[in-house]
Motif scaffolding. Structure first.
Motif, mmCIF file in Angstrom:
data_model
loop_
_atom_site.group_PDB
_atom_site.id
_atom_site.type_symbol
_atom_site.label_atom_id
_atom_site.label_comp_id
_atom_site.label_asym_id
_atom_site.label_seq_id
_atom_site.Cartn_x
_atom_site.Cartn_y
_atom_site.Cartn_z
ATOM 1 N N ASP A 3 31.771 54.149 47.452
ATOM 2 C CA ASP A 3 33.128 53.885 46.967
ATOM 3 C C ASP A 3 33.314 52.405 46.630
ATOM 4 O OD1 ASP A 3 33.134 52.835 49.574
ATOM 5 O OD2 ASP A 3 35.274 53.247 49.808
ATOM 6 N N LYS A 4 32.239 51.631 46.634
ATOM 7 C CA LYS A 4 32.314 50.199 46.347
ATOM 8 C C LYS A 4 32.290 49.976 44.838
ATOM 9 C CE LYS A 4 32.199 49.652 50.747
ATOM 10 N NZ LYS A 4 32.344 51.040 51.174
ATOM 11 N N ARG A 5 32.932 48.889 44.414
ATOM 12 C CA ARG A 5 33.027 48.564 42.999
ATOM 13 C C ARG A 5 32.719 47.085 42.785
ATOM 14 N NH1 ARG A 5 33.088 53.233 43.369
ATOM 15 N NH2 ARG A 5 34.562 54.731 42.527
ATOM 16 N N ILE A 6 32.122 46.799 41.640
ATOM 17 C CA ILE A 6 32.035 45.435 41.141
ATOM 18 C C ILE A 6 32.955 45.391 39.935
ATOM 19 C CG2 ILE A 6 30.589 43.667 40.073
ATOM 20 C CD1 ILE A 6 28.271 44.746 41.751
ATOM 21 N N VAL A 7 33.911 44.501 39.978
ATOM 22 C CA VAL A 7 34.882 44.371 38.900
ATOM 23 C C VAL A 7 34.515 43.134 38.098
ATOM 24 C CG1 VAL A 7 37.323 44.121 38.311
ATOM 25 C CG2 VAL A 7 36.657 45.476 40.324
ATOM 26 N N LEU A 8 34.460 43.296 36.787
ATOM 27 C CA LEU A 8 34.164 42.193 35.889
ATOM 28 C C LEU A 8 35.452 41.705 35.244
ATOM 29 C CD1 LEU A 8 31.144 43.825 34.028
ATOM 30 C CD2 LEU A 8 31.054 42.296 35.992
ATOM 31 N N SER A 9 35.607 40.396 35.237
ATOM 32 C CA SER A 9 36.719 39.786 34.526
ATOM 33 C C SER A 9 36.256 38.413 34.054
ATOM 34 C CB SER A 9 37.948 39.655 35.442
ATOM 35 O OG SER A 9 39.085 39.264 34.691
ATOM 36 N N THR A 10 36.965 37.847 33.120
ATOM 37 C CA THR A 10 36.670 36.493 32.656
ATOM 38 C C THR A 10 37.945 35.672 32.715
ATOM 39 O OG1 THR A 10 37.058 37.182 30.364
ATOM 40 C CG2 THR A 10 34.763 37.130 31.116
ATOM 41 N N ALA A 11 37.776 34.362 32.779
ATOM 42 C CA ALA A 11 38.907 33.437 32.787
ATOM 43 C C ALA A 11 38.629 32.330 31.782
ATOM 44 C CB ALA A 11 39.114 32.856 34.182
ATOM 45 N N HIS A 23 43.009 34.149 45.317
ATOM 46 C CA HIS A 23 44.086 35.107 45.565
ATOM 47 C C HIS A 23 43.516 36.455 46.014
ATOM 48 C CE1 HIS A 23 48.017 37.076 44.979
ATOM 49 N NE2 HIS A 23 47.274 38.099 44.570
ATOM 50 N N LEU A 24 42.508 36.937 45.300
ATOM 51 C CA LEU A 24 41.930 38.245 45.626
ATOM 52 C C LEU A 24 41.322 38.272 47.022
ATOM 53 C CD1 LEU A 24 40.236 39.127 42.210
ATOM 54 C CD2 LEU A 24 42.401 40.007 43.119
ATOM 55 N N VAL A 25 40.628 37.207 47.398
ATOM 56 C CA VAL A 25 39.999 37.164 48.725
ATOM 57 C C VAL A 25 41.052 36.928 49.811
ATOM 58 C CG1 VAL A 25 38.335 35.949 50.177
ATOM 59 C CG2 VAL A 25 37.751 36.480 47.798
ATOM 60 N N GLU A 26 41.982 36.002 49.581
ATOM 61 C CA GLU A 26 43.010 35.731 50.591
ATOM 62 C C GLU A 26 43.881 36.953 50.876
ATOM 63 O OE1 GLU A 26 45.138 32.280 49.180
ATOM 64 O OE2 GLU A 26 43.677 30.909 50.087
ATOM 65 N N HIS A 27 44.142 37.771 49.867
ATOM 66 C CA HIS A 27 44.973 38.959 50.045
ATOM 67 C C HIS A 27 44.152 40.213 50.365
ATOM 68 C CE1 HIS A 27 47.836 36.242 48.149
ATOM 69 N NE2 HIS A 27 48.755 36.967 48.772
ATOM 70 N N GLN A 28 42.887 40.020 50.717
ATOM 71 C CA GLN A 28 41.976 41.095 51.124
ATOM 72 C C GLN A 28 41.859 42.203 50.073
ATOM 73 O OE1 GLN A 28 43.683 41.541 55.231
ATOM 74 N NE2 GLN A 28 41.499 41.403 55.759
ATOM 75 N N LEU A 29 41.925 41.787 48.800
ATOM 76 C CA LEU A 29 41.696 42.725 47.706
ATOM 77 C C LEU A 29 40.227 42.734 47.315
ATOM 78 C CD1 LEU A 29 44.791 41.869 45.491
ATOM 79 C CD2 LEU A 29 44.562 43.668 47.218
ATOM 80 N N ALA A 30 39.525 41.653 47.659
ATOM 81 C CA ALA A 30 38.093 41.528 47.379
ATOM 82 C C ALA A 30 37.408 40.898 48.573
ATOM 83 C CB ALA A 30 37.858 40.674 46.138
ATOM 84 N N ALA A 31 36.178 41.320 48.813
ATOM 85 C CA ALA A 31 35.389 40.715 49.888
ATOM 86 C C ALA A 31 34.812 39.380 49.426
ATOM 87 C CB ALA A 31 34.260 41.646 50.302
ATOM 88 N N CYS A 32 34.474 39.309 48.149
ATOM 89 C CA CYS A 32 33.799 38.144 47.594
ATOM 90 C C CYS A 32 34.025 38.136 46.092
ATOM 91 C CB CYS A 32 32.300 38.240 47.897
ATOM 92 S SG CYS A 32 31.276 36.996 47.105
ATOM 93 N N VAL A 33 34.147 36.943 45.525
ATOM 94 C CA VAL A 33 34.193 36.793 44.077
ATOM 95 C C VAL A 33 33.208 35.704 43.702
ATOM 96 C CG1 VAL A 33 35.593 36.265 42.048
ATOM 97 C CG2 VAL A 33 36.644 37.449 44.005
ATOM 98 N N ASN A 34 32.220 36.062 42.884
ATOM 99 C CA ASN A 34 31.302 35.061 42.338
ATOM 100 C C ASN A 34 31.880 34.571 41.020
ATOM 101 O OD1 ASN A 34 29.052 37.424 43.336
ATOM 102 N ND2 ASN A 34 29.005 35.422 44.281
ATOM 103 N N ILE A 35 31.841 33.268 40.821
ATOM 104 C CA ILE A 35 32.291 32.679 39.564
ATOM 105 C C ILE A 35 31.067 32.122 38.851
ATOM 106 C CG2 ILE A 35 33.714 30.908 38.478
ATOM 107 C CD1 ILE A 35 35.538 31.072 40.996
ATOM 108 N N VAL A 36 30.780 32.684 37.695
ATOM 109 C CA VAL A 36 29.647 32.241 36.881
ATOM 110 C C VAL A 36 30.205 31.328 35.800
ATOM 111 C CG1 VAL A 36 27.702 32.967 35.458
ATOM 112 C CG2 VAL A 36 28.498 34.442 37.332
#
Length: 105
Positions: A3-11, A23-36
């Motif tokens: 049930d795990k997902r990797i979500v792709l987005s760009t900024a 925001h995503l990590v602080e609000h426990q919406l994501a465990a980790c976000v890598n920024i490339v």
């Protein structure tokens, strides 16, 4: 399949990528976000081919939390139509998958 997902987005900037990730990590919406940093995106927008430098976000979350991730990206993003694509995680280290689960609940 998990049930795990990797979500792709760009900024459009490093600051925006960091703001969304934090925001995503602080609000426990994501465990980790890598920024490339500094990818180049070539895309069609409003009938024209465009090119821009962007920062890619790789967001680790669960299927249950994905709708909230999608809503947060939409709310925090400067783009009129931000990328938000969820990819199912087929398999992985059980310890890592459990860590994702515990980090978003």
């Amino acid at each position: 399949m998990t049930d795990k997902r990797i979500v792709l987005s760009t900024a459009g900037s490093e600051d925006e990528a960091r703001k969304i990730a934090r925001h995503l990590v602080e609000h426990q919406l994501a465990a980790c976000v890598n920024i490339v940093p500094q990818i180049e995106s070539i895309y069609r927008w409003r009938g024209k081919v465009e090119s821009s430098r962007e920062w890619l976000l790789l967001i680790k979350t669960t299927a249950e939390r994905f709708p909230a991730v999608r809503d947060a990206i939409r709310e925090l993003h400067s783009y009129e139509l931000p990328e938000c694509i969820a990819v199912s995680v087929e398999d992985g280290s059980s310890e890592y998958l459990q860590w994702i689960e515990h980090s978003v609940t």
